[in-house]
Design a protein around this motif. Structure first.
Motif, PDB file in Angstrom:
ATOM      1  N   TYR A   1       7.788   5.256 -15.501  1.00 23.26           N
ATOM      2  CA  TYR A   1       6.392   4.464 -16.154  1.00 23.26           C
ATOM      3  C   TYR A   1       7.670   3.761 -17.480  1.00 23.26           C
ATOM      4  O   TYR A   1       7.893   2.831 -17.660  1.00 23.26           O
ATOM      5  CB  TYR A   1       5.135   4.952 -16.494  1.00 23.26           C
ATOM      6  N   SER A   2       8.858   5.414 -17.919  1.00 24.17           N
ATOM      7  CA  SER A   2       9.763   4.302 -18.623  1.00 24.17           C
ATOM      8  C   SER A   2      10.478   3.402 -18.518  1.00 24.17           C
ATOM      9  O   SER A   2      11.466   2.904 -18.922  1.00 24.17           O
ATOM     10  CB  SER A   2      10.747   5.872 -19.638  1.00 24.17           C
TER      11      SER A   2
ATOM     12  N   LEU B   1       1.037  -1.139   0.243  1.00 26.07           N
ATOM     13  CA  LEU B   1       0.295   0.709  -0.264  1.00 26.07           C
ATOM     14  C   LEU B   1       0.852   1.115  -0.016  1.00 26.07           C
ATOM     15  O   LEU B   1       0.309   2.047   0.967  1.00 26.07           O
ATOM     16  CB  LEU B   1      -0.734  -0.482   0.975  1.00 26.07           C
ATOM     17  N   LEU B   2       1.520   1.206  -1.015  1.00 23.42           N
ATOM     18  CA  LEU B   2       2.843   2.242  -0.609  1.00 23.42           C
ATOM     19  C   LEU B   2       2.589   3.620  -1.843  1.00 23.42           C
ATOM     20  O   LEU B   2       3.573   4.082  -2.062  1.00 23.42           O
ATOM     21  CB  LEU B   2       4.460   1.915  -0.964  1.00 23.42           C
ATOM     22  N   GLY B   3       1.898   3.030  -2.607  1.00 18.30           N
ATOM     23  CA  GLY B   3       1.577   4.038  -3.756  1.00 18.30           C
ATOM     24  C   GLY B   3       2.565   3.707  -5.184  1.00 18.30           C
ATOM     25  O   GLY B   3       2.913   1.805  -4.948  1.00 18.30           O
ATOM     26  N   PHE B   4       2.773   4.511  -5.603  1.00 15.02           N
ATOM     27  CA  PHE B   4       3.870   4.272  -6.395  1.00 15.02           C
ATOM     28  C   PHE B   4       5.354   3.879  -6.522  1.00 15.02           C
ATOM     29  O   PHE B   4       5.850   4.286  -5.726  1.00 15.02           O
ATOM     30  CB  PHE B   4       3.833   5.481  -7.433  1.00 15.02           C
TER      31      PHE B   4
ATOM     32  N   PHE C   1       7.839   6.412  -4.463  1.00 14.00           N
ATOM     33  CA  PHE C   1       8.020   7.835  -5.052  1.00 14.00           C
ATOM     34  C   PHE C   1       6.538   8.209  -4.442  1.00 14.00           C
ATOM     35  O   PHE C   1       5.246   7.437  -5.202  1.00 14.00           O
ATOM     36  CB  PHE C   1       8.640   7.525  -6.546  1.00 14.00           C
ATOM     37  N   GLU C   2       6.789   9.591  -4.952  1.00 21.59           N
ATOM     38  CA  GLU C   2       5.990  10.239  -4.284  1.00 21.59           C
ATOM     39  C   GLU C   2       5.671  11.867  -5.768  1.00 21.59           C
ATOM     40  O   GLU C   2       5.906  12.389  -5.332  1.00 21.59           O
ATOM     41  CB  GLU C   2       5.821  11.278  -3.217  1.00 21.59           C
ATOM     42  N   PRO C   3       5.198  10.926  -7.152  1.00 22.94           N
ATOM     43  CA  PRO C   3       5.027  12.043  -7.781  1.00 22.94           C
ATOM     44  C   PRO C   3       4.109  12.413  -7.980  1.00 22.94           C
ATOM     45  O   PRO C   3       3.025  11.999  -8.111  1.00 22.94           O
ATOM     46  CB  PRO C   3       5.605  10.198  -9.442  1.00 22.94           C
TER      47      PRO C   3
END
Length: 175
Positions: A127-128, A98-101, A116-118
């Motif tokens: 995403y690349s 549950l950490l996000g991205f 990361f918190e983008p």
């Protein structure tokens, strides 16, 4: 005719006066009690109290387990705000995260979760990333939890092929 106009304007003036006085009282900042900083002794007392709770006992047992020791040793190796070379090992986080991205990476032979918190504009660059990409990473924090078998690195800067692909945007109004 003048009497009707005066009869309509008088209540309008009275109501607008009440509205403006109401607005002025609402704009006053409420006086919140300022929390005092706890002394070292008070912090230690609170920690001792927490360690006696079921969650505290569970956490202490995890710290003493082989898995906990491995995670803590890995977290101790990470330095804040220094360049570290990392290799992406997986583009997905462990199941149930549950950490996000984030992605999985290997730094000096240890596996880590890179979190990361983008901003939305930064997602495409993140995403690349591909498996086996070598990146230069800076972190602004390392954490761990019994739920995860790896230390969690909060990324603040990522560069690939001498191009910045992520730079953390500090939160507004925070630290």
């Amino acid at each position: 005719m003048k009497k009707i106009i005066y009869a309509l304007i008088l209540p309008l003036v009275a109501v607008s006066g009440l509205v403006f006085t109401n607005c002025e009282t609402k704009n006053e900042t409420p006086k919140k009690p300022i929390q005092k900083t706890l002394s070292i002794a008070e912090r230690k007392a609170k920690l001792k109290k927490w360690e006696a709770t079921p969650d505290g006992v569970k956490f202490k047992n995890w710290e003493m387990s082989p898995q906990g020791k491995k995670v803590l040793a890995g977290a101790a190796k990470i330095s804040k705000n220094t360049n570290m070379e990392a290799v992406i090992t997986s583009l997905s986080l462990p199941p149930g995260s549950l950490l996000g991205f984030g992605v999985m990476a290997r730094i000096d032979g240890e596996d880590y979760i890179l979190r990361f918190e983008p901003e939305k504009s930064q997602l495409q660059q993140l995403y690349s990333l591909k498996v086996n990409d070598t990146i230069i990473l800076k972190s602004h924090g390392v954490s761990y939890a019994p739920k995860y078998s790896y230390p969690i690195i909060s990324g603040s800067y990522v560069e690939r092929d001498n191009k910045v692909i992520f730079k953390r945007v500090p939160r507004k109004g925070g630290c």
